[in-house]
Design a protein around this motif. Structure first.
Motif, PDB file in Angstrom:
ATOM      1  N   UNK A  92       3.619  13.931  22.942  1.00 33.55           N
ATOM      2  CA  UNK A  92       4.367  14.937  22.077  1.00 33.55           C
ATOM      3  C   UNK A  92       4.375  16.262  23.000  1.00 33.55           C
ATOM      4  N   UNK A  93       3.443  16.557  23.459  1.00 30.29           N
ATOM      5  CA  UNK A  93       3.323  17.809  24.524  1.00 30.29           C
ATOM      6  C   UNK A  93       4.365  17.447  25.523  1.00 30.29           C
ATOM      7  N   UNK A  94       4.287  16.558  26.139  1.00 32.77           N
ATOM      8  CA  UNK A  94       5.330  16.361  27.605  1.00 32.77           C
ATOM      9  C   UNK A  94       6.691  16.383  26.834  1.00 32.77           C
ATOM     10  N   UNK A  95       6.945  16.261  25.549  1.00 37.36           N
ATOM     11  CA  UNK A  95       8.273  16.284  25.043  1.00 37.36           C
ATOM     12  C   UNK A  95       8.709  17.951  24.763  1.00 37.36           C
ATOM     13  N   UNK A  96       7.866  18.685  24.996  1.00 38.03           N
ATOM     14  CA  UNK A  96       8.090  20.062  24.906  1.00 38.03           C
ATOM     15  C   UNK A  96       7.799  20.748  23.471  1.00 38.03           C
ATOM     16  N   UNK A  97       6.872  19.645  22.690  1.00 41.58           N
ATOM     17  CA  UNK A  97       6.634  20.278  21.495  1.00 41.58           C
ATOM     18  C   UNK A  97       4.872  20.808  21.543  1.00 41.58           C
ATOM     19  N   UNK A  98       4.844  22.012  21.163  1.00 45.61           N
ATOM     20  CA  UNK A  98       3.515  22.383  21.140  1.00 45.61           C
ATOM     21  C   UNK A  98       2.661  21.833  20.106  1.00 45.61           C
ATOM     22  N   UNK A  99       1.033  22.232  20.093  1.00 48.45           N
ATOM     23  CA  UNK A  99       0.368  21.707  19.164  1.00 48.45           C
ATOM     24  C   UNK A  99       0.570  22.369  17.724  1.00 48.45           C
TER      25      UNK A  99
END
Length: 634
Positions: A92-99
């Motif tokens: 999820x983070x590698x797709x550019x979506x932050x926590x």
């Protein structure tokens, strides 16, 4: 514009399934804990299935607001722990979506749950609590022959106080019985003593039969006609067997709801506001009555008006010599006056004590209503706080399942329970303000939630034990151990000639540095905290030392390699100043306890540096002699 993404639906679905399961688990645990507290009111009472079903139903409704925060904490922890453990959170983070973007749908869900919790507490919760309290009171009054404890007076029987020294649970027989049986007043009470007895109910369950053996009956025969007489007749009877029939309906009957009018948990927010105003007005009026009565007692005036108070004020302005007035009377008159004054003061003290009990009870009832009003908000707010603790912790620890999340959830909930329960007891006793007592748990856990959310959003290693250990070691000045050297494969041989020259230069610099700086002496306070000068010599010496150790670690000589491990790890800045920033050094000097601590800490580092320099010199001499012995210095 806000859009619902497939990722949001996926996370909400994962959280929702876990939330439903954890909610029922938490509800079951809380119900068992509540049932264990009141199990003595249920066992052996002959309660019907309908009554028990009502008890469990209202108990479950009453515990719903307490189960919601714990369920949110556990489900959010497991949800993001599973995502982290399966590397889905990394994807999820590698797709550019932050926590924070991943948390956004669950934030909305948590706010909805918090609003639902507040609505439930304000509407369904008070009715459930009122019914549950009424059932508990009714159960306590049920079947009193099983309730009579040993060694204390029990008032569960109508118009009777009974004391039992010992009872046999197998046979139901009572031993060492003392009974105070009241009628219209305490003056004509009957006192019954018996060696043993048996308490049973009749077949229709409308009366209790108390069979007493080998005892005496004392009864005061005072009546209204004999109220003014000096001698009061009484009756004394010795018996071998005596039977008392006490009116008591053993069938289960609900207690009167009017006696639960002061139950704050059984009221909504609007009712609490209304009752707090009514109670304040009622007890303020009582306080004014007590105040006026006190003024009448002090001045001995039936109706104290404004003109009377002015006249009394003028009387008080005059100088009254009480000692001379008291000395004019005879000894008998003085004694009578003292006895009269003492009796009046004792009477007034007891009267004021009784009135203080009334006012303190009123204050306690008002505080209980205010506590419950705050409790409706804090319980709803704890749902949001527990989410911002559980979700970031799950993203940090990256452990799913029911192992680590349950341990962490229990620890967090224990801390919350201790703080909340302590604040509640302090606020109920009037030691703390109500807003402080009920808000202390939220005030402590809210910064913790912010800290975990910040660390998880920045991918910080919150639970990195080595990082905390290094910080603690630097703070306490603990020495870091140099690793042992010895390579199995050596590519480049050491430059022994250059190392010999470095060792000789270093020994000369150490000798000169030690003579100039005098490290054993205490440091200068002004130079330490206000006029800092960097120690470039030690920094340069440390760089040369580390470069020489790195080069000599390629040696095949066991003496040289073994000696390298004896070199200490130098602290190149700790002996010069406490902090890197100047304002922090000045602040630590102004704050006296911190300044003293850091001053002696720096002196300790100076003395340690003196010992380290001597150790370096000795190790240098050993390596130098070994190199010269093998002829590697050329």
């Amino acid at each position: 514009m806000f859009r619902i993404r497939k990722l949001d639906i996926f996370i909400v679905k994962q959280f929702g399934l876990l939330f439903v399961g954890t909610f029922f688990i938490c509800q079951f645990v809380l119900m068992m804990q509540f049932l264990w507290q009141h199990v003595d009111k249920l066992i052996g009472k002959g309660l019907s299935v309908e009554v028990l079903a009502q008890f469990f139903w209202y108990m479950g409704l009453f515990l719903v607001p307490q189960a919601l925060p714990l369920a949110i904490l556990l489900s959010s922890l497991i949800t993001f722990g599973n995502l982290g453990e399966s590397s889905e959170l990394t994807a999820i983070k590698s797709a550019g979506i932050s926590l924070m973007q991943a948390l956004r749908p669950l934030m909305f869900v948590s706010v909805l749950i918090a609003c639902g919790s507040f609505y439930f507490q304000n509407n369904a919760g008070p009715h459930a609590n009122q019914q549950l309290t009424q059932l508990l009171v009714s159960m306590k009054q049920q079947s009193p022959e099983l309730e009579i404890p040993e060694g204390v007076f029990y008032d569960g029987l109508p118009n009777c106080n009974i004391y039992v020294q010992k009872k046999n649970l197998d046979t139901g027989k009572l031993y060492g019985i003392m009974i105070y049986r009241m009628t219209s007043s305490y003056e004509d009470a009957a006192i019954i003593l018996a060696d043993s007895g048996m308490l049973q109910s009749t077949a229709e369950k409308k009366h209790l039969v108390l069979n007493l053996y080998s005892g005496e009956w004392f009864e005061n025969m005072r009546s209204q006609e004999l109220a003014g007489s000096v001698g009061v007749p009484y009756r004394r009877e010795s018996f071998w067997h005596k039977t008392l029939v006490i009116d008591f309906d053993r069938e289960f009957n609900l207690a009167d709801a009017g006696s639960l009018a002061n139950n704050a948990r059984g009221k909504s927010l609007s009712q609490l506001h209304h009752d707090i105003d009514s109670l304040n007005h009622y007890y303020d009026s009582i306080g004014h009555v007590f105040y006026n009565d006190a003024k009448q007692i002090v001045y001995n005036i039936p109706n104290l008006k404004q003109k009377d108070s002015l006249r009394i004020a003028k009387m008080n302005d005059r100088e009254l010599v009480l000692d001379s007035m008291f000395a004019k009377h005879s000894n008998s008159e003085r004694r009578a006056a003292l006895n009269t004054a003492l009796a009046r003061s004792q009477q007034q003290a007891s009267d004021l004590e009784f009135r203080s009990m009334l006012t303190s009870d009123g204050d306690k009832i008002i505080r209980q209503h205010r506590i419950e009003k705050w409790n409706k908000f804090t319980l709803a707010l704890s749902c949001i706080i527990f989410f911002f603790i559980g979700a970031p912790l799950g993203a940090i620890i990256r452990k799913g399942g029911l192992g680590v999340p349950i341990i962490i959830s229990v620890l967090v909930f224990i801390i919350y329970y201790i703080l909340d329960n302590t604040g509640y007891r302090m606020a109920r006793g009037g030691i703390w303000a109500v807003w402080f007592g009920k808000g202390i748990a939220t005030a402590v856990l809210a910064p913790v939630a912010i800290f975990f959310t910040y660390k998880a959003n920045n991918d910080s290693a919150v639970f990195n034990v080595d990082a905390y250990r290094n910080v603690l070691m630097r703070m306490l000045g603990l020495r870091m151990k140099r690793p042992s050297y010895g390579k199995e494969v050596i590519i480049n041989d050491p430059h022994y000639a250059e190392d010999v020259q470095t060792i000789k230069t270093m020994n000369d610099e150490i000798e000169r540095y030690s003579s100039v700086h005098r490290l054993k002496t205490p440091p200068n306070v002004v130079s330490t905290f206000f006029r800092y000068q960097p120690d470039n010599e030690i920094e340069t010496m440390n760089e040369q030392l580390e470069a020489m150790i790195e080069d000599l670690s390629n040696s095949r000589d066991k003496v040289i390699v073994g000696t390298l491990s004896t070199y200490p790890v130098l602290a190149v800045k700790a002996h010069t100043r406490p902090f890197d920033r100047k304002w922090m050094n000045v602040a630590s000097a102004v704050i006296l306890p911190l300044g003293i601590f850091f001053y002696f800490r720096m002196w300790r580092f100076r003395r340690r540096l003196h010992r380290d320099l001597r150790t370096i010199t000795n190790a240098n001499n050993i390596i130098l002699s070994q190199i010269v012995k093998n002829g590697w210095d050329k």
